[in-house]
Write an enzyme that holds these catalytic residues in place. Structure first.
Site, mmCIF file in Angstrom:
data_model
loop_
_atom_site.group_PDB
_atom_site.id
_atom_site.type_symbol
_atom_site.label_atom_id
_atom_site.label_comp_id
_atom_site.label_asym_id
_atom_site.label_seq_id
_atom_site.Cartn_x
_atom_site.Cartn_y
_atom_site.Cartn_z
ATOM 1 N N SER A 38 0.824 -1.192 0.000
ATOM 2 C CA SER A 38 0.000 0.000 0.000
ATOM 3 C C SER A 38 0.875 1.265 0.000
ATOM 4 O O SER A 38 1.732 1.414 -0.861
ATOM 5 C CB SER A 38 -0.956 -0.036 1.203
ATOM 6 O OG SER A 38 -2.021 0.849 1.051
ATOM 7 N N ASP A 183 -6.242 -3.585 -2.081
ATOM 8 C CA ASP A 183 -5.128 -3.257 -1.190
ATOM 9 C C ASP A 183 -4.393 -4.494 -0.680
ATOM 10 O O ASP A 183 -5.000 -5.434 -0.168
ATOM 11 C CB ASP A 183 -5.674 -2.465 0.002
ATOM 12 C CG ASP A 183 -4.595 -1.720 0.764
ATOM 13 O OD1 ASP A 183 -3.649 -2.365 1.249
ATOM 14 O OD2 ASP A 183 -4.703 -0.482 0.860
#
Length: 306
Positions: A38, A183
């Site tokens: 991320s 994610d």
């Protein structure tokens, strides 16, 4: 000193990681290989592309992050349409503006695809929800019939940063179908395990930079409403895999940076907030390096991990 680095996810809180990286840079540490999830993947990628700590600071401080939030336009301008689109698009924001920003910044260094980096230089974590498995980019791209050499780094970062329901997931075309990718923090927010060799050894010291507290300082979640429930759910989900790996043996090689006063999706950070996060990272790194002892050579280092 040449080391490998792993950066945790943390959204806008990862400003603190930039401050920590600046201290490491000043002390003569450089990264041979980098990995991240991320927002941590963004920092790892910028470093791999050749950005210095000061350049990254200037880039981030000069950016209005709210400009990177791109909701879809609707014909009917009613607030309820926002939630209608969330249901069908699976995210409040498209993420195209964010991906274009990655591409623009990497282009400054002449870096566009994984093929523009040395082999093995960078590894990025994403989550394949369609098949229910973790993706390590660029390693796993071949499984999807995709060439790692030509795969855009901006797209890989967009995949790794796709916070569920906040950004629309990336739909990766695979054959006649598509794979939904979100994610990387859903499955591994801090991939400290990535640079372990099959025999448990490591080629060089691995240093982790993590937005959180150590085991002894961790605290629970207060859950009073649905939003608290979602935050606690996502936090537990993204840390569960990594917490099984991190032990006291590994903790001594991790710079923990607690930043409890900020939200990962706080895109309206003021300059004062940005500087406070940078300074927090710097101070944590300085304190860590006072007691961090790296091995004299690779052989003695490997002995520690037998």
């Amino acid at each position: 000193m040449l080391i490998d680095g792993v950066f945790s996810g943390g959204g806008l809180k990862d400003f603190a990681l930039v401050g920590a990286y600046q201290v490491l840079e000043e002390k003569g540490y450089s990264f041979h290989r980098l990995a991240g999830t991320s927002a941590g993947a963004i920092l790892a990628c910028f470093i791999a592309a050749g950005y210095s700590g000061k350049e990254i600071e200037a880039m981030l401080e000069g950016q209005d992050f709210q400009e990177l939030l791109d909701p879809r336009k609707t014909i009917i301008p009613l607030p309820i349409m926002k939630w209608f689109l969330l249901y069908f698009r699976m995210g409040l924001y498209q993420g195209k503006a964010l991906e274009n920003w990655f591409m623009e910044k990497l282009a400054v260094k002449g870096v566009y695809t994984f093929g523009d980096l040395p082999d093995g230089k960078l590894k990025i974590i994403a989550s394949d929800l369609t098949n229910g498995k973790m993706m390590v980019l660029p390693d796993d791209l071949a499984q999807y019939g995709i060439s790692a050499e030509t795969f855009p780094l901006a797209r890989a970062l967009r995949m790794s940063c796709g916070i569920p329901f906040f950004f629309e997931p990336v739909k990766l075309k695979v054959g006649f179908g598509e794979t939904i990718v979100v994610d990387g923090g859903v499955l591994s927010n801090f991939p400290m395990w990535l640079f372990d060799e099959q025999d448990g050894h490591r080629q060089r010291p691995v240093l982790g930079l993590k937005i959180s507290r150590g085991h002894e300082e961790s605290h629970g979640h207060k859950i009073d409403n649905a939003l608290n429930l979602f935050e606690a759910l996502f936090s537990t989900m993204k840390n569960a895999h990594d917490e099984k790996y991190i032990s006291r043996k590994h903790e001594k090689n991790i710079i923990f940076i607690p930043v409890d006063d900020y939200n990962a999706t706080q895109f309206d950070l003021t300059q004062e907030m940005k500087e406070a996060l940078l300074e927090k990272g710097r101070s944590c790194a300085v304190q860590f390096l006072k007691k961090w002892s790296t091995p004299i050579d690779i052989k003695s280092y490997q002995t520690l991990y037998r």
